[in-house]
Design a protein around this motif. Structure first.
Motif: not given
Ligand code: SER
Length: 605
Positions: A136, A139-140, A142-144, A148-149, A152, A191
């Motif tokens: 996680d 992933a977080s 990348w999101k920051r 977009p979710e 991923i 994706k």
């Protein structure tokens, strides 16, 4: 953007982030017996990823030549290559996930660097498995940064875990970066990894947290590291809006050289286009393997065997294009010229590369002609089998008698709608090995036919050994003495270091290959000067008569394996020698090594 521009940009970017550029290394790994080739930029760095201090510091960047042969059968499609270049940056116990991802993101998207539009990018992260949780954290980050979710993908170990490069070593979860090669993702759920197949992986950030041990267990590394790898060929492809690596400036001049040599225009026939691509890839890989400072040559073992397979497969595809042999050197020259800047070893080894490539090509054309002719003779009967299965024993006969590789028999069979009974082939192959071992025991028990014959066979074997040593160890090898009796040979030669197990195997392999080829041995009388001009090896310090005998082992005065000034006698054909095995390699005196070897089995005649 060209490959060179990409190399420069990458190195420059990571220098601005405190990285030091280090040299790429040989294609043949130094200390890893578990693999034949360097498969990734991290490979030469394994000791440092495991904790050793690197002299250049904790942040490193480079470009590295790599070979991966696992996907050799997919080569010829748009993206698979056996040789490729990898750009990489490393943190040796310095930054970890967050910084690594931020740097990757900046390099990919910043207009100052690659400027890839955000909507073209997608990433994958590790889904978690067993004791190791979902990543996680990655992933977080990348999101920051703006991914977009829905771009991923969380994927399992088989997709999002990297390493070790061999069977043991550093490894960990990774996060891969993909570029969408279509116009837009195929739907809301599209994706990286989507079945539309339009996501092309260009970069991989590996978070090295574990060391895989020989017993298969993972031990956590006390110091975490980052290993990243960006494929140059693929990245150049997407940056230039192309669909295939073969359309990029990296391959275009090479492709043009192959087209010229084949008198074929790319784009006219999809099957032939595929052959062109395979030749491009295989010639390029072969040039890099031959041009490596570790000087591999085609052989039946290890890296030499992969090289042989690449050249031979290229020859097969060349024939599909109507190429008549000895045609790869112009393509090879293109690779040498084009890559000689970043890889000066190619320029230094140009003559060796071209010579070995030509030689193997020529040799294989001969083998092919014979093998295919035999296959065609078998074909009418084979086609009568309604199951369309070629018996393994026939495939083995082609291998055993003509040296025709099983892979090619399988290809020919497939071209005729058949398969080969591989299990039966493997069994025949194994039985043959056992028989030759049993044969050697017999010989040991019963003694050889007679002393004179045996000594003659050993005499010819010394010539094969002498030449094989020069091929494997280098031209500095000179015979310093030999001693033969009916049961064994001893051979002394100049060489300063003990031979490695791999070198001994290669030498044995080369000698046995010449025996299997059943080459004729011929003799001519000439002056010593003529002998030298003809390329014959003469023993240093020996006194010769004005006229000398020159023994040539090979098919003709120009296509030969060995040529030596020698009094004889020798066998008529190498097939009479049986099987050659080195029993011992040891020091004889300063700078001189001694080999003890035996011939076993009765040979062909
Ligand atoms: N070792 C990783 C790879 O080959 C990153 O360089 O993908």
């Amino acid at each position: 953007m060209t490959a060179q521009e990409l190399r420069e940009k990458y190195i420059e970017f990571f220098k601005t982030k405190g990285h030091v550029q280090i040299q790429g290394r040989s294609l043949i790994p130094d200390n890893d017996p578990t693999v034949l080739f360097t498969t990734a930029g991290m490979h030469p760095l394994v000791p440092y990823l495991l904790g050793e201090a690197h002299p250049a510091g904790k942040r490193l960047v480079n470009y590295q030549k790599c070979i991966r042969t696992g996907d050799i059968d997919s080569v010829g499609d748009a993206g698979h290559l056996t040789f490729f270049e990898m750009l990489g940056n490393w943190s040796l116990g310095d930054y970890f996930k967050e910084d690594a991802i931020e740097m990757s993101f900046e390099f990919l998207t910043s207009p100052q660097w690659l400027g890839i539009p955000l909507e073209k990018l997608g990433v994958t992260v590790f889904k978690g498995e067993g004791d190791i949780p979902r990543d996680d954290e990655s992933a977080s980050v990348w999101k920051r940064l703006g991914i977009p979710e829905n771009r991923i993908a969380y994927l399992p170990r088989e997709d999002n875990w990297w390493g070790p490069a061999g069977t043991t070593g550093p490894c960990g979860p990774d996060s891969e970066m993909f570029y969408y090669v279509g116009d837009a993702p195929c739907g809301p759920d599209c994706k990286p990894g989507c079945s539309c197949g339009k996501w092309l992986e260009i970069w991989n950030d590996v978070f090295m947290q574990y060391n895989k041990k020989a017993d298969g267990s993972y031990e956590p590394l006390t110091r975490t590291c980052v290993d990243t790898g960006m494929g140059i060929e693929r990245t150049v492809t997407i940056l230039n809006g192309q669909k295939s690596v073969y359309d990029t400036e990296i391959f275009l001049p090479l492709r043009a050289a192959v087209e010229r040599a084949a008198s074929y225009r790319y784009g006219e026939d999809p099957e032939k286009d595929r052959s062109v691509r395979i030749i491009c890839d295989h010639v390029r890989s072969s040039v890099f393997i031959l041009g490596d400072p570790k000087a591999v040559s085609p052989s039946n073992l290890g890296a030499g065997y992969v090289l042989r397979r690449l050249i031979r497969r290229a020859v097969r595809h060349g024939r599909k294009l109507g190429m008549a042999g000895e045609t790869f050197s112009s393509a090879a020259e293109v690779v040498i010229e084009q890559s000689g800047g970043p890889y000066p070893e190619l320029l230094e080894n140009r003559a060796y590369i071209i010579e070995e490539l030509d030689k193997e090509e020529r040799k294989f054309m001969e083998t092919l002609k014979k093998g295919e002719h035999e296959f065609e003779k078998l074909l009418p009967n084979l086609l009568k089998d309604p199951r369309k299965i070629m018996p393994g024993r026939l495939a083995f006969k082609l291998y055993d008698t003509y040296g025709f590789p099983i892979e090619l028999t399988e290809e020919l069979a497939a071209e005729n709608g058949m398969t080969v009974n591989r299990a039966e082939f493997d069994e025949a192959f194994k039985k043959h090995q056992e028989l030759s071992r049993a044969g050697s025991e017999q010989v040991f028990k019963g003694g050889l036919q007679d002393h004179g014959d045996a000594a003659t066979r050993y005499h010819t074997a010394t010539h094969l050994l002498h030449k094989a040593l020069r091929i494997v160890l280098g031209d500095h090898v000179a015979q310093k003495g030999s001693n033969i009796n009916s049961e064994r040979m001893r051979f002394d030669f100049s060489h300063s270091a003990p031979m490695s197990g791999a070198e001994i195997e290669r030498v044995e392999g080369i000698v046995n290959e010449q025996i299997r080829r059943d080459l004729p041995v011929s003799m001519e009388v000439m002056s010593l000067d003529e002998a030298k001009a003809a390329g014959a090896i003469a023993l240093f310090g020996e006194k010769y008569e004005s006229q000398v005998k020159v023994y040539t082992i090979g098919n003709s005065p120009s296509d030969y394996f060995s040529k030596e000034v020698c009094g004889g006698p020798h066998v008529e054909r190498t097939g009479a020698l049986g099987t050659f095995a080195i029993q011992k390699e040891q020091s004889s005196s300063a700078g001189v090594r001694r080999i003890r070897a035996v011939l076993t089995g009765r040979g062909l005649r």
